[in-house]
Design an enzyme around this catalytic site. Structure first.
Site, PDB file in Angstrom:
ATOM      1  N   ASP A   8      -2.571  10.884  -4.746  1.00 44.79           N
ATOM      2  CA  ASP A   8      -3.930   9.943  -5.128  1.00 44.79           C
ATOM      3  C   ASP A   8      -5.183  10.320  -4.668  1.00 44.79           C
ATOM      4  O   ASP A   8      -5.078  10.812  -3.250  1.00 44.79           O
ATOM      5  CB  ASP A   8      -2.942   8.537  -3.591  1.00 44.79           C
ATOM      6  N   ASP A  26      -3.521  -1.640  -5.355  1.00 46.75           N
ATOM      7  CA  ASP A  26      -3.005  -1.764  -4.764  1.00 46.75           C
ATOM      8  C   ASP A  26      -2.294  -3.042  -5.094  1.00 46.75           C
ATOM      9  O   ASP A  26      -2.712  -4.179  -4.762  1.00 46.75           O
ATOM     10  CB  ASP A  26      -2.663  -1.029  -3.346  1.00 46.75           C
TER      11      ASP A  26
HETATM   12  C1  GLA Z   1      -3.769   4.139  -1.437  1.00 48.72           C
HETATM   13  C2  GLA Z   1      -2.170   3.842  -2.739  1.00 48.72           C
HETATM   14  C3  GLA Z   1      -0.986   3.674  -2.568  1.00 48.72           C
HETATM   15  C4  GLA Z   1      -0.492   4.177  -1.302  1.00 48.72           C
HETATM   16  C5  GLA Z   1      -0.926   4.142   0.059  1.00 48.72           C
HETATM   17  C6  GLA Z   1      -0.494   5.534   1.047  1.00 48.72           C
HETATM   18  O1  GLA Z   1      -2.828   2.998  -0.770  1.00 48.72           O
HETATM   19  O2  GLA Z   1      -1.917   3.213  -3.659  1.00 48.72           O
HETATM   20  O3  GLA Z   1      -0.069   2.948  -3.663  1.00 48.72           O
HETATM   21  O4  GLA Z   1       0.226   5.369  -1.777  1.00 48.72           O
HETATM   22  O5  GLA Z   1      -2.749   4.757  -0.597  1.00 48.72           O
HETATM   23  O6  GLA Z   1      -1.727   5.629   2.625  1.00 48.72           O
END
Ligand code: GLA
Length: 399
Positions: A155, A225
């Site tokens: 990520d 997200d």
């Molecule tokens: C980001 C990602 C999510 C999750 C969070 C965890 O927002 O897009 O899917 O993994 O981080 O902190």
């Protein structure tokens, strides 16, 4: 998430050779022959977020076996953010106290015939401000391999500030920095000789679908997200129109994890979520509490006919083929010559729709099977007419 957009058509055109290279992945290419169908499993984030711990993950693994989801194809048990501890004096990443022994956890998950996934960031910190992999890529990849990890979600998060500092508003330079960090982790994983699925998470920036496979990604998030409500799910899901040519066996567009069963949508909306993800050949990573779900939720997640669309061996993501106000028809070809057809009602009242089967690429004489209602649907002169519930879907297989 801060926004980050690449603007010019010239920029996109400049990426076309990359897109072509991405399609010719495989033997000798960057991406390993993994994830030949979209990954299926469970991920801790949508329901448990920072509360995930060893016991939660074991309970999820137990539930997958006990409730039939494993048999339906859900095999990855993925720990998202917040497992990370400090580094030791040699720089080796440690787990925090929620995860006393990652190797033992992997052994447990493997003993159930399942696979274990983990999460990190190319930055110094993850999104939840835990330790990231910056400067420790090879060391971390080796730790994952030693523990028996099978899947890594990587990520961007903490790396955004490095990009900001180094590249500022220079979009091409930013894009190159993302290519470099993802390539670096892919190479580090490859060096371990353990097959580990690489999931890119950088919210679709820099049109990642054009280069995700080139840097070794087996899947890449295409958006920000998801949240557990119809507006979020549908905005993300329907925005995938036009991306089908970038997906295929081993390299998938990822519109984020499932929210089915988390409580923020009704049954029609969750069926829409599951159907749309199946039409999109999207990864199916359940994001609910598997140990405490209703029979209705389980029935949605384990509808074998719907899963068969998602997991179809041809790996052709669906396209939107017709729009009529809030009604949309999507279609995707399947390996045996059948067609999957989905009719969505994005409006808030019931609406009748007449589908022209030819628009969906099906023969006017086709037989239709309704995959949620489990019945044959009637075709008259190459057309199918039905009422579609608000925010609902009719999912059909034409043969
Ligand atoms: C980001 C990602 C999510 C999750 C969070 C965890 O927002 O897009 O899917 O993994 O981080 O902190």
């Amino acid at each position: 998430m801060p926004t980050f957009r690449f603007r010019s058509a010239a920029f996109l055109c400049g990426l076309l050779p990359l897109a072509a290279a991405a399609i010719s992945f495989g033997q000798g290419g960057r991406a390993p022959a993994a994830a030949l169908t979209p990954p299926m499993g469970w991920n801790s984030w949508n329901h448990f977020a920072s509360k995930v711990d060893d016991a939660t993950v074991r309970a999820a693994a137990d539930a997958l076996v006990a409730n039939g989801m494993k048999d339906a194809g859900y095999v990855y048990v993925n720990i998202d953010d917040t497992w990370e501890g400090e580094r030791d004096a040699a720089g080796k990443i440690q787990t925090n106290k929620k995860f006393p022994d990652m190797k033992a956890l992997a052994d447990y998950v493997h003993s159930k015939g399942l696979k274990l996934g983990i999460y990190s960031s190319p930055g110094d910190q993850t999104c939840a401000h835990f330790e990231g992999s910056l400067g420790h890529e090879e060391q971390d990849a080796q730790s994952y391999a030693d523990w028996g990890i099978d899947y890594l979600k990587y990520d961007l998060c903490g790396y955004r500030k490095v990009m900001q500092k180094t590249a500022g508003a220079d979009e091409e330079r930013s894009r190159q920095m993302m290519l470099d960090v993802y390539t670096k982790m892919h190479d580090a994983l490859r060096k371990t000789n353990r097959p580990i699925v690489l999931s890119l998470c950088q919210y679709g920036w820099g049109a990642v679908w054009r280069w995700g496979a080139e840097v070794g990604g087996n899947l890449w998030r295409t958006t920000g997200d998801i949240s557990d409500n119809y507006a979020s799910m549908s905005t993300i899901g329907f925005s995938q129109a036009g991306l089908s040519r970038f997906a295929g066996p081993g390299h998938w567009n990822d519109p984020d994890m499932l929210e089915v069963g988390n409580g923020g949508m009704n049954q029609a909306e969750y069926r829409t979520h599951m159907s749309l993800w199946a039409m999109l050949a999207a990864p199916l990573l359940a994001g609910n509490d598997l140990a405490k779900m209703t029979p209705e939720t389980l029935a949605i997640l384990t509808n074998r006919d719907v899963i068969a669309i998602d997991q179809d061996a041809l790996g052709r993501q669906g396209d939107r083929v017709a729009v009529e106000g809030p009604l949309e028809m999507w279609a995707r070809p399947l390996a045996n010559g059948d067609r999957a057809i989905a009719i969505f009602n994005r409006g808030s009242s019931p609406l009748s729709y007449t589908a022209d089967l030819r628009l969906a690429g099906a023969k006017p004489t086709a037989h239709l099977q309704d995959l949620w209602e489990k019945k044959e649907a009637t075709v008259v002169k190459g057309q199918y007419t039905a009422m579609v519930a608000p925010h609902g879907v009719i999912l059909l297989r034409a043969h």
